[in-house]
Design a protein around this motif. Structure first.
Motif, mmCIF file in Angstrom:
data_model
loop_
_atom_site.group_PDB
_atom_site.id
_atom_site.type_symbol
_atom_site.label_atom_id
_atom_site.label_comp_id
_atom_site.label_asym_id
_atom_site.label_seq_id
_atom_site.Cartn_x
_atom_site.Cartn_y
_atom_site.Cartn_z
ATOM 1 N N MET A 58 0.837 -1.158 0.000
ATOM 2 C CA MET A 58 0.000 0.000 0.000
ATOM 3 C C MET A 58 0.894 1.237 0.000
ATOM 4 O O MET A 58 1.819 1.332 0.791
ATOM 5 C CB MET A 58 -0.890 -0.018 1.238
ATOM 6 N N LEU A 59 0.591 2.165 -0.859
ATOM 7 C CA LEU A 59 1.413 3.352 -1.030
ATOM 8 C C LEU A 59 0.947 4.480 -0.106
ATOM 9 O O LEU A 59 -0.244 4.759 -0.028
ATOM 10 C CB LEU A 59 1.321 3.814 -2.487
ATOM 11 N N ILE A 60 1.901 5.090 0.581
ATOM 12 C CA ILE A 60 1.661 6.312 1.340
ATOM 13 C C ILE A 60 2.718 7.309 0.886
ATOM 14 O O ILE A 60 3.912 7.003 0.886
ATOM 15 C CB ILE A 60 1.728 6.099 2.863
ATOM 16 N N SER A 61 2.263 8.489 0.509
ATOM 17 C CA SER A 61 3.153 9.512 -0.009
ATOM 18 C C SER A 61 3.250 10.678 0.969
ATOM 19 O O SER A 61 2.266 11.050 1.604
ATOM 20 C CB SER A 61 2.623 10.005 -1.365
ATOM 21 N N PHE A 62 4.432 11.256 1.070
ATOM 22 C CA PHE A 62 4.690 12.400 1.932
ATOM 23 C C PHE A 62 5.171 13.573 1.093
ATOM 24 O O PHE A 62 5.800 13.377 0.051
ATOM 25 C CB PHE A 62 5.760 12.052 2.975
ATOM 26 N N TRP A 65 8.208 9.686 -1.312
ATOM 27 C CA TRP A 65 8.317 11.128 -1.266
ATOM 28 C C TRP A 65 7.718 11.667 -2.558
ATOM 29 O O TRP A 65 8.149 11.283 -3.650
ATOM 30 C CB TRP A 65 9.785 11.542 -1.131
ATOM 31 N N LYS A 66 6.681 12.497 -2.450
ATOM 32 C CA LYS A 66 6.034 13.148 -3.595
ATOM 33 C C LYS A 66 5.777 12.171 -4.745
ATOM 34 O O LYS A 66 6.229 12.368 -5.866
ATOM 35 C CB LYS A 66 6.865 14.339 -4.064
ATOM 36 N N SER A 67 5.006 11.144 -4.470
ATOM 37 C CA SER A 67 4.814 10.036 -5.416
ATOM 38 C C SER A 67 4.230 10.436 -6.769
ATOM 39 O O SER A 67 4.450 9.745 -7.754
ATOM 40 C CB SER A 67 3.930 8.960 -4.786
ATOM 41 N N ARG A 68 3.492 11.507 -6.834
ATOM 42 C CA ARG A 68 2.845 11.900 -8.092
ATOM 43 C C ARG A 68 3.548 13.061 -8.788
ATOM 44 O O ARG A 68 2.934 13.792 -9.561
ATOM 45 C CB ARG A 68 1.386 12.269 -7.830
ATOM 46 N N THR A 69 4.818 13.231 -8.506
ATOM 47 C CA THR A 69 5.560 14.340 -9.095
ATOM 48 C C THR A 69 6.856 13.819 -9.713
ATOM 49 O O THR A 69 7.285 12.694 -9.422
ATOM 50 C CB THR A 69 5.919 15.399 -8.026
ATOM 51 N N PRO A 70 7.512 14.634 -10.533
ATOM 52 C CA PRO A 70 8.807 14.222 -11.089
ATOM 53 C C PRO A 70 9.878 14.001 -10.015
ATOM 54 O O PRO A 70 10.828 13.257 -10.240
ATOM 55 C CB PRO A 70 9.198 15.390 -12.003
ATOM 56 N N GLU A 71 9.716 14.618 -8.829
ATOM 57 C CA GLU A 71 10.704 14.448 -7.744
ATOM 58 C C GLU A 71 10.485 13.173 -6.934
ATOM 59 O O GLU A 71 11.164 12.956 -5.936
ATOM 60 C CB GLU A 71 10.666 15.622 -6.759
#
Length: 165
Positions: free
Chosen positions: A1-5, A64-70
């Motif tokens: 399960m994914l959790i993004s910060f 870390w910032k899963s939906r971004t280029p970073e």
């Protein structure tokens, strides 16, 4: 399960928490081994998995910032270390007999394996205590910062799920 910060100030605490969960020595570093997320359909399914032991059948993939280029995969946490609890965070007030009021922030719900009290209260001006410790464990530097993030206005209520690993 994914959790993004995405809160930059918390990234070192998250990294230390992952290392600590893996058994590594973090030598007094501040660790974040919990996160509070909104309580929607996915959270309800997780909470229903084991309402007594609070386990879930999924490992956590922390990003870390899963939906971004970073985006960066920070690490995985085995499901044997993960527990979930339903909580509510309230921003309310206490009204006194003389008509005056006092701000009151509270967290309802169990928050861990050894918790005795299921409710924590805090009002501005209170000495550091269990509420401040809970805010600190979640990566906030003060109860005020915790309040401002989750329930900034009087009357706000945040229904959540608390993940701990």
């Amino acid at each position: 399960m994914l959790i993004s910060f995405s809160e930059a100030s918390m990234l070192p605490y998250i990294r230390a928490g992952i290392r600590q969960a893996r058994g590594e020595d973090v030598r007094g570093e501040r660790v974040k081994r919990q996160t509070i997320r909104g309580r929607g359909q996915r959270a309800e399914k997780l909470l229903a998995c084991d309402p007594v032991g609070h386990t879930i059948p999924y490992s956590l993939d922390l990003w870390w910032k899963s939906r971004t280029p970073e985006r960066e995969h920070l690490g995985g946490i085995d499901c044997s270390l993960v527990r979930v609890w339903p909580i509510e965070i309230w921003h309310s007030f206490i009204e006194y007999t003389d008509g005056s009021t006092s701000e009151c922030i509270r967290i309802n719900g169990p928050r861990g394996w050894r918790d005795g009290d299921a409710v924590l209260f805090w009002s501005p001006g209170d000495a550091a205590g269990a509420f401040a410790a809970e805010a600190y464990a979640d990566g906030f530097d003060s109860p005020e910062a915790f309040r401002d993030y989750f329930v900034p206005n009087r009357g706000d209520r945040f229904d959540a799920v608390l993940f701990k690993w």
